[in-house]
Scaffold this motif. Structure first.
Motif, PDB file in Angstrom:
ATOM      1  N   ASP A 119      53.005  39.902 110.326  1.00 31.24           N
ATOM      2  CA  ASP A 119      53.425  41.271 109.972  1.00 31.24           C
ATOM      3  C   ASP A 119      54.728  41.285 109.174  1.00 31.24           C
ATOM      4  O   ASP A 119      55.405  42.316 109.082  1.00 31.24           O
ATOM      5  CB  ASP A 119      53.567  42.135 111.229  1.00 31.24           C
ATOM      6  CG  ASP A 119      54.641  41.614 112.192  1.00 31.24           C
ATOM      7  OD1 ASP A 119      55.137  40.480 111.987  1.00 31.24           O
ATOM      8  OD2 ASP A 119      54.971  42.339 113.154  1.00 31.24           O
ATOM      9  N   ALA A 120      55.082  40.157 108.574  1.00 36.40           N
ATOM     10  CA  ALA A 120      56.335  40.058 107.808  1.00 36.40           C
ATOM     11  C   ALA A 120      56.343  41.031 106.643  1.00 36.40           C
ATOM     12  O   ALA A 120      55.300  41.409 106.096  1.00 36.40           O
ATOM     13  CB  ALA A 120      56.514  38.635 107.297  1.00 36.40           C
ATOM     14  N   ARG A 121      57.548  41.444 106.270  1.00 38.31           N
ATOM     15  CA  ARG A 121      57.764  42.223 105.065  1.00 38.31           C
ATOM     16  C   ARG A 121      58.515  41.326 104.076  1.00 38.31           C
ATOM     17  O   ARG A 121      59.611  40.847 104.386  1.00 38.31           O
ATOM     18  CB  ARG A 121      58.555  43.503 105.365  1.00 38.31           C
ATOM     19  CG  ARG A 121      57.824  44.463 106.296  1.00 38.31           C
ATOM     20  CD  ARG A 121      56.505  44.928 105.679  1.00 38.31           C
ATOM     21  NE  ARG A 121      55.802  45.923 106.471  1.00 38.31           N
ATOM     22  CZ  ARG A 121      54.823  45.652 107.333  1.00 38.31           C
ATOM     23  NH1 ARG A 121      54.472  44.382 107.557  1.00 38.31           N
ATOM     24  NH2 ARG A 121      54.202  46.624 107.976  1.00 38.31           N
ATOM     25  N   ILE A 122      57.908  41.110 102.910  1.00 38.52           N
ATOM     26  CA  ILE A 122      58.401  40.110 101.964  1.00 38.52           C
ATOM     27  C   ILE A 122      59.064  40.789 100.772  1.00 38.52           C
ATOM     28  O   ILE A 122      58.485  41.675 100.144  1.00 38.52           O
ATOM     29  CB  ILE A 122      57.262  39.212 101.448  1.00 38.52           C
ATOM     30  CG1 ILE A 122      56.391  38.706 102.613  1.00 38.52           C
ATOM     31  CG2 ILE A 122      57.835  38.056 100.641  1.00 38.52           C
ATOM     32  CD1 ILE A 122      57.098  37.783 103.556  1.00 38.52           C
ATOM     33  N   ILE A 123      60.275  40.346 100.452  1.00 36.08           N
ATOM     34  CA  ILE A 123      60.977  40.783  99.249  1.00 36.08           C
ATOM     35  C   ILE A 123      61.002  39.602  98.286  1.00 36.08           C
ATOM     36  O   ILE A 123      61.673  38.599  98.535  1.00 36.08           O
ATOM     37  CB  ILE A 123      62.419  41.240  99.563  1.00 36.08           C
ATOM     38  CG1 ILE A 123      62.421  42.327 100.646  1.00 36.08           C
ATOM     39  CG2 ILE A 123      63.115  41.731  98.296  1.00 36.08           C
ATOM     40  CD1 ILE A 123      63.812  42.655 101.171  1.00 36.08           C
ATOM     41  N   PHE A 124      60.229  39.706  97.210  1.00 35.85           N
ATOM     42  CA  PHE A 124      60.187  38.645  96.203  1.00 35.85           C
ATOM     43  C   PHE A 124      61.206  38.935  95.104  1.00 35.85           C
ATOM     44  O   PHE A 124      61.217  40.029  94.538  1.00 35.85           O
ATOM     45  CB  PHE A 124      58.795  38.540  95.585  1.00 35.85           C
ATOM     46  CG  PHE A 124      57.746  37.984  96.496  1.00 35.85           C
ATOM     47  CD1 PHE A 124      57.841  36.692  96.988  1.00 35.85           C
ATOM     48  CD2 PHE A 124      56.647  38.748  96.863  1.00 35.85           C
ATOM     49  CE1 PHE A 124      56.866  36.171  97.833  1.00 35.85           C
ATOM     50  CE2 PHE A 124      55.661  38.240  97.702  1.00 35.85           C
ATOM     51  CZ  PHE A 124      55.773  36.945  98.188  1.00 35.85           C
ATOM     52  N   THR A 125      62.050  37.956  94.812  1.00 38.18           N
ATOM     53  CA  THR A 125      63.035  38.101  93.746  1.00 38.18           C
ATOM     54  C   THR A 125      62.591  37.321  92.511  1.00 38.18           C
ATOM     55  O   THR A 125      61.956  36.268  92.616  1.00 38.18           O
ATOM     56  CB  THR A 125      64.427  37.617  94.193  1.00 38.18           C
ATOM     57  OG1 THR A 125      64.352  36.222  94.526  1.00 38.18           O
ATOM     58  CG2 THR A 125      64.914  38.397  95.402  1.00 38.18           C
ATOM     59  N   HIS A 126      62.935  37.847  91.337  1.00 39.07           N
ATOM     60  CA  HIS A 126      62.540  37.230  90.067  1.00 39.07           C
ATOM     61  C   HIS A 126      63.745  37.152  89.142  1.00 39.07           C
ATOM     62  O   HIS A 126      64.521  38.106  89.038  1.00 39.07           O
ATOM     63  CB  HIS A 126      61.447  38.052  89.390  1.00 39.07           C
ATOM     64  CG  HIS A 126      60.250  38.299  90.249  1.00 39.07           C
ATOM     65  ND1 HIS A 126      59.266  37.364  90.450  1.00 39.07           N
ATOM     66  CD2 HIS A 126      59.885  39.392  90.986  1.00 39.07           C
ATOM     67  CE1 HIS A 126      58.335  37.860  91.255  1.00 39.07           C
ATOM     68  NE2 HIS A 126      58.690  39.083  91.593  1.00 39.07           N
ATOM     69  N   ARG A 127      63.871  36.007  88.474  1.00 49.41           N
ATOM     70  CA  ARG A 127      64.947  35.832  87.501  1.00 49.41           C
ATOM     71  C   ARG A 127      64.453  34.951  86.353  1.00 49.41           C
ATOM     72  O   ARG A 127      63.549  34.118  86.540  1.00 49.41           O
ATOM     73  CB  ARG A 127      66.177  35.192  88.169  1.00 49.41           C
ATOM     74  CG  ARG A 127      67.391  35.137  87.255  1.00 49.41           C
ATOM     75  CD  ARG A 127      68.564  34.416  87.883  1.00 49.41           C
ATOM     76  NE  ARG A 127      69.710  34.418  86.979  1.00 49.41           N
ATOM     77  CZ  ARG A 127      70.830  33.725  87.170  1.00 49.41           C
ATOM     78  NH1 ARG A 127      70.960  32.971  88.259  1.00 49.41           N
ATOM     79  NH2 ARG A 127      71.816  33.775  86.285  1.00 49.41           N
ATOM     80  N   ASP A 128      65.058  35.097  85.203  1.00 48.93           N
ATOM     81  CA  ASP A 128      64.745  34.284  84.032  1.00 48.93           C
ATOM     82  C   ASP A 128      64.649  32.811  84.445  1.00 48.93           C
ATOM     83  O   ASP A 128      65.629  32.205  84.882  1.00 48.93           O
ATOM     84  CB  ASP A 128      65.854  34.472  82.994  1.00 48.93           C
ATOM     85  CG  ASP A 128      65.583  33.733  81.692  1.00 48.93           C
ATOM     86  OD1 ASP A 128      64.666  32.891  81.650  1.00 48.93           O
ATOM     87  OD2 ASP A 128      66.303  34.011  80.714  1.00 48.93           O
ATOM     88  N   PRO A 129      63.458  32.179  84.306  1.00 51.33           N
ATOM     89  CA  PRO A 129      63.313  30.797  84.766  1.00 51.33           C
ATOM     90  C   PRO A 129      64.177  29.797  84.019  1.00 51.33           C
ATOM     91  O   PRO A 129      64.485  28.729  84.554  1.00 51.33           O
ATOM     92  CB  PRO A 129      61.815  30.516  84.570  1.00 51.33           C
ATOM     93  CG  PRO A 129      61.323  31.554  83.627  1.00 51.33           C
ATOM     94  CD  PRO A 129      62.188  32.760  83.843  1.00 51.33           C
ATOM     95  N   ILE A 130      64.589  30.125  82.797  1.00 49.11           N
ATOM     96  CA  ILE A 130      65.522  29.227  82.115  1.00 49.11           C
ATOM     97  C   ILE A 130      66.805  29.107  82.934  1.00 49.11           C
ATOM     98  O   ILE A 130      67.387  28.020  83.060  1.00 49.11           O
ATOM     99  CB  ILE A 130      65.825  29.750  80.693  1.00 49.11           C
ATOM    100  CG1 ILE A 130      64.583  29.659  79.813  1.00 49.11           C
ATOM    101  CG2 ILE A 130      66.979  28.963  80.069  1.00 49.11           C
ATOM    102  CD1 ILE A 130      64.767  30.284  78.436  1.00 49.11           C
TER     103      ILE A 130
END
Length: 416
Positions: A271-282
């Motif tokens: 039942d986890a709540r997931i916060i996915f973070t994204h950033r420029d892969p370079i």
């Protein structure tokens, strides 16, 4: 590419330790023991305990020890570092097992809807975790508890003071030996830290890969079944809650390594709540290469930039590919995506959106505390700028962008 030997970058304390052990070896003294039998015996002797509980951890430990012996090309300081980093988890396994045996109800403590921040290394996961950790309605892992999670039942106050002081000393030494690591990822015994520290007790966290040149262990790590290790991690969280007498608060977790293990994570916390973070892969790939080079350069005398590039380039690409594949199995109402650029441009808007997703009221006091934390961090330069060059590792922005273009397209990640 920088091909200078790692010894060119050694700090004075490491040089002195290497010299001292060289003199000792010339006098016929044996090197520090990194054998399985010797380490298990030392952990038992230092704790006075015998039983480690489940022995699933021995597989990872054995592969790690063999890789350290045959591949790592450790200098004396690296060997000393490896011994200390293996002994601490072993001792904590012994102390934790004693707690479970005396208090079996610990493993029945519920972990309700944990909040788990997951993203590539260097994508703002630490900043977000430490901001959410300011909310006293939630609980988080403190660094001293991550390194020393197990209460010591025979000690005053379950050894809290002793455990805390040990980690304070460990981090103080680390700041002197690895100043660039602490610039990129500031640490304090009382600050929020990632549960990779708990996975280290099963010898299946990513820490050894960052510290040493251990390709066999890396290959095993990338493919191994971590079900038992994740269950150990959850039980250690229960143990920490029990020792705090705080079993009802929701947990805030964060660990970039979960990108590789989303199915295992969701079986452990359905039942986890997931916060996915994204950033420029370079930025993320270049930064993690630099951080892990600074973490490992003191432990061998040989050039290491190419090895770090190959390991962490492979890791970054594989983690992203598994993430793209496996997140499709997570129910949409259990996850949210947050762009690093959005947090930089309007953090309040992003935080409000996160709290709405979590179905938690964002109180004015919590928001003010977050604003104060960000201001203080900026004024004091706590989270200083991390300077690096991909060219030092024999690669380039174009090469990294080509390798990671699929994840940029998938999540519309802007360039920085």
């Amino acid at each position: 590419m920088d091909t200078r030997p790692s010894s060119y970058y050694h700090r004075t304390p490491a040089k002195l330790i290497n010299w001292w052990f060289a003199v000792a070896a010339a006098m016929g003294k044996s090197p520090l023991d990194l054998s399985e039998s010797g380490l298990l015996a030392a952990a038992r002797a230092e704790t006075g305990l015998r039983r480690f509980g489940s022995e699933h951890f021995l597989q990872g430990l054995r592969i790690l020890l063999r890789s350290l012996d045959e591949e790592a090309e450790l200098n004396a300081f690296g060997r000393l570092n490896a011994r200390k980093r293996i002994l601490r988890p072993l001792k904590n396994r012994l102390w934790a097992n004693e707690c479970y045996e005396r208090n079996p109800e610990i493993k029945d403590i519920p972990i309700r809807m944990p909040i788990i921040i997951i993203g590539p290394h260097r994508s703002g996961t630490t900043r977000l975790q430490r901001m959410l950790a300011l909310d006293s309605r939630l609980q988080h892992l403190k660094s001293w508890e991550g390194h020393n999670p197990a209460p010591r039942l025979g000690s005053r106050d379950k050894g809290r003071g002793e455990r805390h002081r040990e980690v304070e000393k460990f981090l103080a030494i680390g700041k002197r030996m690895y100043p660039d690591v602490f610039t990129a990822h500031p640490m304090n015994a009382d600050w929020a830290e990632e549960e990779n520290l708990l996975l280290n007790l099963s010898f299946c966290g990513f820490s050894p890969i960052g510290l040493f040149n251990i390709p066999s262990y890396f290959r095993w790590f990338m493919q191994s079944d971590k079900t038992a290790s994740y269950q150990d991690m959850a039980n250690l969280m229960r143990l920490i809650s029990w020792s705090r007498e705080s079993t009802q608060k929701r947990w805030i977790l964060k660990n970039p390594n979960h990108l590789l293990e989303l199915p295992t994570l969701m079986r452990t916390f359905p039942d986890a709540r997931i916060i996915f973070t994204h950033r420029d892969p370079i930025k993320t790939v270049g930064s993690i290469m630099s951080l892990m080079w600074h973490t490992s350069v003191q432990h061998s005398d040989l050039p290491s930039r190419a090895r770090v590039r190959d390991v962490w380039g492979t890791y970054s690409e594989e983690a992203a590919r598994r993430f793209v594949r496996d997140r499709k199995e997570i129910p949409a109402h259990q996850m949210i995506d947050v762009q690093y650029s959005d947090m930089n441009q309007n953090w309040k808007k992003s935080i409000r959106r996160i709290y709405e997703f979590l179905e938690i009221d964002l109180t004015p006091n919590v928001e003010r505390d977050m604003e104060s934390w960000l201001h203080e961090s900026d004024v004091k330069g706590t989270h200083g700028r991390h300077h690096y060059s991909l060219e030092d590792f024999g690669t380039s922005e174009d090469e990294v962008d080509d390798m990671m273009s699929f994840v940029r397209r998938e999540f519309a990640i802007p360039r920085e």
